[in-house]
Motif scaffolding. Structure first.
Motif, mmCIF file in Angstrom:
data_model
loop_
_atom_site.group_PDB
_atom_site.id
_atom_site.type_symbol
_atom_site.label_atom_id
_atom_site.label_comp_id
_atom_site.label_asym_id
_atom_site.label_seq_id
_atom_site.Cartn_x
_atom_site.Cartn_y
_atom_site.Cartn_z
ATOM 1 N N ASN A 73 0.825 -1.214 0.000
ATOM 2 C CA ASN A 73 0.000 0.000 0.000
ATOM 3 C C ASN A 73 0.859 1.264 0.000
ATOM 4 O O ASN A 73 0.609 2.210 0.748
ATOM 5 C CB ASN A 73 -0.962 0.000 1.208
ATOM 6 C CG ASN A 73 -1.932 1.189 1.184
ATOM 7 O OD1 ASN A 73 -2.226 1.742 0.125
ATOM 8 N ND2 ASN A 73 -2.406 1.590 2.355
ATOM 9 N N ILE B 218 -3.945 3.021 -1.623
ATOM 10 C CA ILE B 218 -4.777 4.188 -1.314
ATOM 11 C C ILE B 218 -3.933 5.428 -1.570
ATOM 12 O O ILE B 218 -2.836 5.571 -1.024
ATOM 13 C CB ILE B 218 -5.268 4.163 0.145
ATOM 14 C CG1 ILE B 218 -6.135 2.917 0.391
ATOM 15 C CG2 ILE B 218 -6.063 5.430 0.467
ATOM 16 C CD1 ILE B 218 -6.494 2.696 1.845
ATOM 17 N N ASN C 198 -14.855 1.566 4.823
ATOM 18 C CA ASN C 198 -13.452 1.697 5.226
ATOM 19 C C ASN C 198 -12.555 1.414 4.011
ATOM 20 O O ASN C 198 -12.586 0.323 3.434
ATOM 21 C CB ASN C 198 -13.150 0.706 6.350
ATOM 22 C CG ASN C 198 -11.775 0.915 6.940
ATOM 23 O OD1 ASN C 198 -10.761 0.748 6.268
ATOM 24 N ND2 ASN C 198 -11.744 1.279 8.222
ATOM 25 N N LYS C 199 -11.779 2.426 3.638
ATOM 26 C CA LYS C 199 -10.978 2.306 2.410
ATOM 27 C C LYS C 199 -9.912 1.219 2.521
ATOM 28 O O LYS C 199 -9.618 0.528 1.546
ATOM 29 C CB LYS C 199 -10.332 3.661 2.085
ATOM 30 C CG LYS C 199 -11.346 4.722 1.696
ATOM 31 C CD LYS C 199 -10.708 6.089 1.576
ATOM 32 C CE LYS C 199 -11.780 7.139 1.276
ATOM 33 N NZ LYS C 199 -11.208 8.501 1.227
ATOM 34 N N LYS C 200 -9.343 1.080 3.693
ATOM 35 C CA LYS C 200 -8.318 0.050 3.849
ATOM 36 C C LYS C 200 -8.959 -1.341 3.746
ATOM 37 O O LYS C 200 -8.364 -2.259 3.175
ATOM 38 C CB LYS C 200 -7.619 0.223 5.206
ATOM 39 C CG LYS C 200 -6.374 -0.639 5.386
ATOM 40 C CD LYS C 200 -5.214 -0.186 4.524
ATOM 41 C CE LYS C 200 -3.989 -1.093 4.660
ATOM 42 N NZ LYS C 200 -3.237 -0.874 5.896
ATOM 43 N N TYR C 201 -10.173 -1.470 4.262
ATOM 44 C CA TYR C 201 -10.883 -2.752 4.136
ATOM 45 C C TYR C 201 -11.115 -3.069 2.653
ATOM 46 O O TYR C 201 -10.896 -4.194 2.197
ATOM 47 C CB TYR C 201 -12.216 -2.706 4.882
ATOM 48 C CG TYR C 201 -13.053 -3.953 4.712
ATOM 49 C CD1 TYR C 201 -12.785 -5.101 5.444
ATOM 50 C CD2 TYR C 201 -14.094 -3.991 3.779
ATOM 51 C CE1 TYR C 201 -13.527 -6.261 5.272
ATOM 52 C CE2 TYR C 201 -14.852 -5.151 3.598
ATOM 53 C CZ TYR C 201 -14.559 -6.274 4.347
ATOM 54 O OH TYR C 201 -15.283 -7.423 4.165
ATOM 55 N N TRP D 208 -7.977 -4.149 0.922
ATOM 56 C CA TRP D 208 -7.649 -5.544 1.202
ATOM 57 C C TRP D 208 -8.491 -6.493 0.354
ATOM 58 O O TRP D 208 -8.022 -7.557 -0.072
ATOM 59 C CB TRP D 208 -7.832 -5.857 2.684
ATOM 60 C CG TRP D 208 -6.770 -5.293 3.587
ATOM 61 C CD1 TRP D 208 -6.962 -4.559 4.729
ATOM 62 C CD2 TRP D 208 -5.356 -5.422 3.445
ATOM 63 N NE1 TRP D 208 -5.763 -4.221 5.305
ATOM 64 C CE2 TRP D 208 -4.749 -4.743 4.525
ATOM 65 C CE3 TRP D 208 -4.524 -6.030 2.505
ATOM 66 C CZ2 TRP D 208 -3.379 -4.663 4.703
ATOM 67 C CZ3 TRP D 208 -3.146 -5.950 2.663
ATOM 68 C CH2 TRP D 208 -2.592 -5.273 3.746
ATOM 69 N N VAL E 64 -9.598 -4.400 9.855
ATOM 70 C CA VAL E 64 -8.403 -3.698 9.359
ATOM 71 C C VAL E 64 -7.336 -3.620 10.444
ATOM 72 O O VAL E 64 -6.152 -3.869 10.190
ATOM 73 C CB VAL E 64 -8.771 -2.283 8.853
ATOM 74 C CG1 VAL E 64 -7.514 -1.432 8.633
ATOM 75 C CG2 VAL E 64 -9.588 -2.375 7.564
ATOM 76 N N ASN F 287 -3.626 -5.311 10.344
ATOM 77 C CA ASN F 287 -2.410 -4.503 10.549
ATOM 78 C C ASN F 287 -1.485 -5.146 11.577
ATOM 79 O O ASN F 287 -0.266 -5.189 11.393
ATOM 80 C CB ASN F 287 -2.774 -3.087 10.998
ATOM 81 C CG ASN F 287 -3.398 -2.267 9.887
ATOM 82 O OD1 ASN F 287 -3.279 -2.618 8.710
ATOM 83 N ND2 ASN F 287 -4.076 -1.183 10.244
#
Length: 493
Positions: free
Chosen positions: A108, A148, A174-177, A180, A226, A230
């Motif tokens: 990322n 992102i 959730n952008k990180k979700y 993934w 998330v 991490n």
């Protein structure tokens, strides 16, 4: 299982709702989706008509796996605007991201080049800070080039046209979700199956991207997933470093073991010395006498003997051994190349004409093939020489140190040097292993600017440890017995 495989397993586990516990007290996904629709209407300034649904029908056959009852399946196009456009003044500073500035794998990470918006607004894919980008072209898609976007100048940018850009309609996604999701094995496998285009230019289809099903948990659970990923990611990275180190050791071990075997052998520690063996000094005297006879018969100029200095001796050997120069054990022969454009110089029925490239393809200590064969005319019209069988060929440049035994007559190009040992006094297999072990010392004597090379003179004056003939044979037998074990280890690795 390597680190990438482990991360893929963790992501799949997460997307099935098995990584963190569900909390029934959390706001349901249904409420989240209602809010998402309202956020989309505010963003796009378009309201749904009465009775119209924002969410399309999902067929049971489309669902790839089971998810918790508190989750919902939703298509990507219902969560995000895909490939949105930016509006900005031409003179403002923006970030430009070619594909090479997006890291692959699970990192990322990306960087950018500074440009004015006017320079990049046409002919490139638009995005802004907070957008998710995913490469659509092979092999970048399979290599997980996705990230992102963040911290662009004025939060605006553009880049390679080989990207899909995703801008969630709501902060409840959730952008990180979502990122993934785009890095899961399932997403990549289904994306690859949607590829179209010519070889090397295949891309994931827009239809696949829009309709890909996302397993969507409640917002708070998205965050917990998330956070858990991490935490696990740090541990997997540590595991990955250890795994790579272990793989490196496993692959390197057979080579290190073989090197250790040769080291013991060449220092006289692999087999015991036998006082009944004929003296090495007597053996060398016989070799010199035999060489003098051959050189006299050939009317060759007698080679001057150069005493071996203490500085040339790299390690101790048994008192029954001697340090000798290669040229004392046989005849050093160089190679050459006839004009390649003259067909008469080459023949499928001719002699092997060995080059370093041919040697690099040899699978063991013997070489019996060459990419070209030289004719008798080719030999006569070049510096290439006829070399007797049962000789050792040694690559003297590009690279230095390929070593093979050649059982039949042959010739070489100028990138090789050969030694034809006096077979009644020198075990050719021992000489092969001795050269293999002594190559690092030979390489130190290389000269040249464009590429390093060992001359015939330097090759001939290189020193090797030399035991009695009977001991040479015992050493070879023991080396080959042990190397069979290292070869088994190589196959396993």
């Amino acid at each position: 299982m390597n680190a990438r495989q482990l991360k893929s397993s963790i992501l799949q586990y997460a997307m099935q709702g098995k990584l963190v516990d569900q909390d029934l007290a959390e706001e349901s996904v249904s409420v989240l989706l209602e809010k998402l629709v309202k956020d989309k209407e505010l963003l796009t300034k378009k309201k749904l008509k009465e009775g119209e649904s924002h969410f399309s029908y999902i067929n049971e056959e489309e669902i790839p796996f089971e998810i918790p009852d508190s989750w919902k399946w939703v298509r990507v196009k219902e969560l995000c605007e895909i490939n949105p456009k930016n509006r900005a003044a031409d003179d403002i500073e923006a970030g430009f991201i070619p594909m090479k500035l997006i890291e692959d794998g699970f990192s990322n990470q990306h960087s950018y080049e500074k440009k004015t918006w006017g320079e990049i607004k046409k002919g490139y894919t638009h995005f802004q800070s907070g957008d998710i980008v995913v490469a659509k072209i092979t092999p970048c898609f399979e290599n997980l080039k996705s990230a992102i976007i963040r911290e662009l100048p004025n939060n605006i940018g553009a880049g390679t046209t080989e990207l899909f850009v995703f801008r969630p309609y709501s902060n409840l996604i959730n952008k990180k979700y979502l990122l993934w999701i785009f890095k899961t094995s399932l997403f990549i496998e289904k994306g690859v199956s949607s590829f179209s285009g010519t070889a090397g230019q295949q891309r994931a289809s827009r239809n696949f991207i829009e309709n890909y099903l996302v397993p969507l948990p409640p917002y708070e659970e998205q965050k917990r997933i998330v956070d858990k990923i991490n935490v696990l990611e740090e541990k997997v990275d540590t595991y990955g470093a250890l795994y790579q180190r272990n793989e490196f050791i496993q692959k390197k071990f057979p080579f290190d073991l073989e090197r250790s075997i040769l080291q013991y052998a060449m220092k006289g520690k692999l087999v015991s010395q036998d006082t009944s063996d004929k003296s090495t000094s007597i053996l060398l005297e016989k070799i010199r006498t035999e060489k003098e006879k051959i050189e006299k018969h050939k009317r060759s100029k007698k080679k001057e003997f150069i005493q071996i200095t203490k500085e040339e001796v790299p390690f101790d050997i048994p008192t029954s051994w001697e340090w000798v120069r290669l040229k004392e054990l046989g005849f050093i022969i160089s190679g050459g190349t006839p004009k390649t454009a003259i067909s008469d110089y080459w023949s499928d029925e001719g002699l092997l004409w060995i080059t370093p490239s041919d040697m690099g393809k040899a699978k063991d200590k013997y070489i019996a093939a060459s990419s070209r064969k030289i004719s008798e005319k080719g030999l006569d019209s070049s510096s290439a020489q006829l070399i007797p069988g049962n000789s050792i060929v040694y690559s003297s440049r590009a690279p230095i140190g390929h070593i093979n035994i050649v059982e039949e007559q042959y010739a070489t190009n100028q990138g090789c040097k050969s030694i034809h040992p006096l077979k009644d006094y020198v075990d050719i297999d021992f000489l092969y292993y001795a050269l293999k072990f002594m190559t690092p010392w030979i390489q130190r004597k290389a000269t040249g600017t464009t590429f390093k090379e060992i001359s015939g003179t330097v090759f001939g004056e290189s020193v090797i440890p030399f035991p009695p003939l009977e001991e040479q044979r015992r050493i070879v037998k023991k080396i080959e017995e042990l190397i069979r074990v290292t070869n088994i280890l190589r196959i396993k690795n």
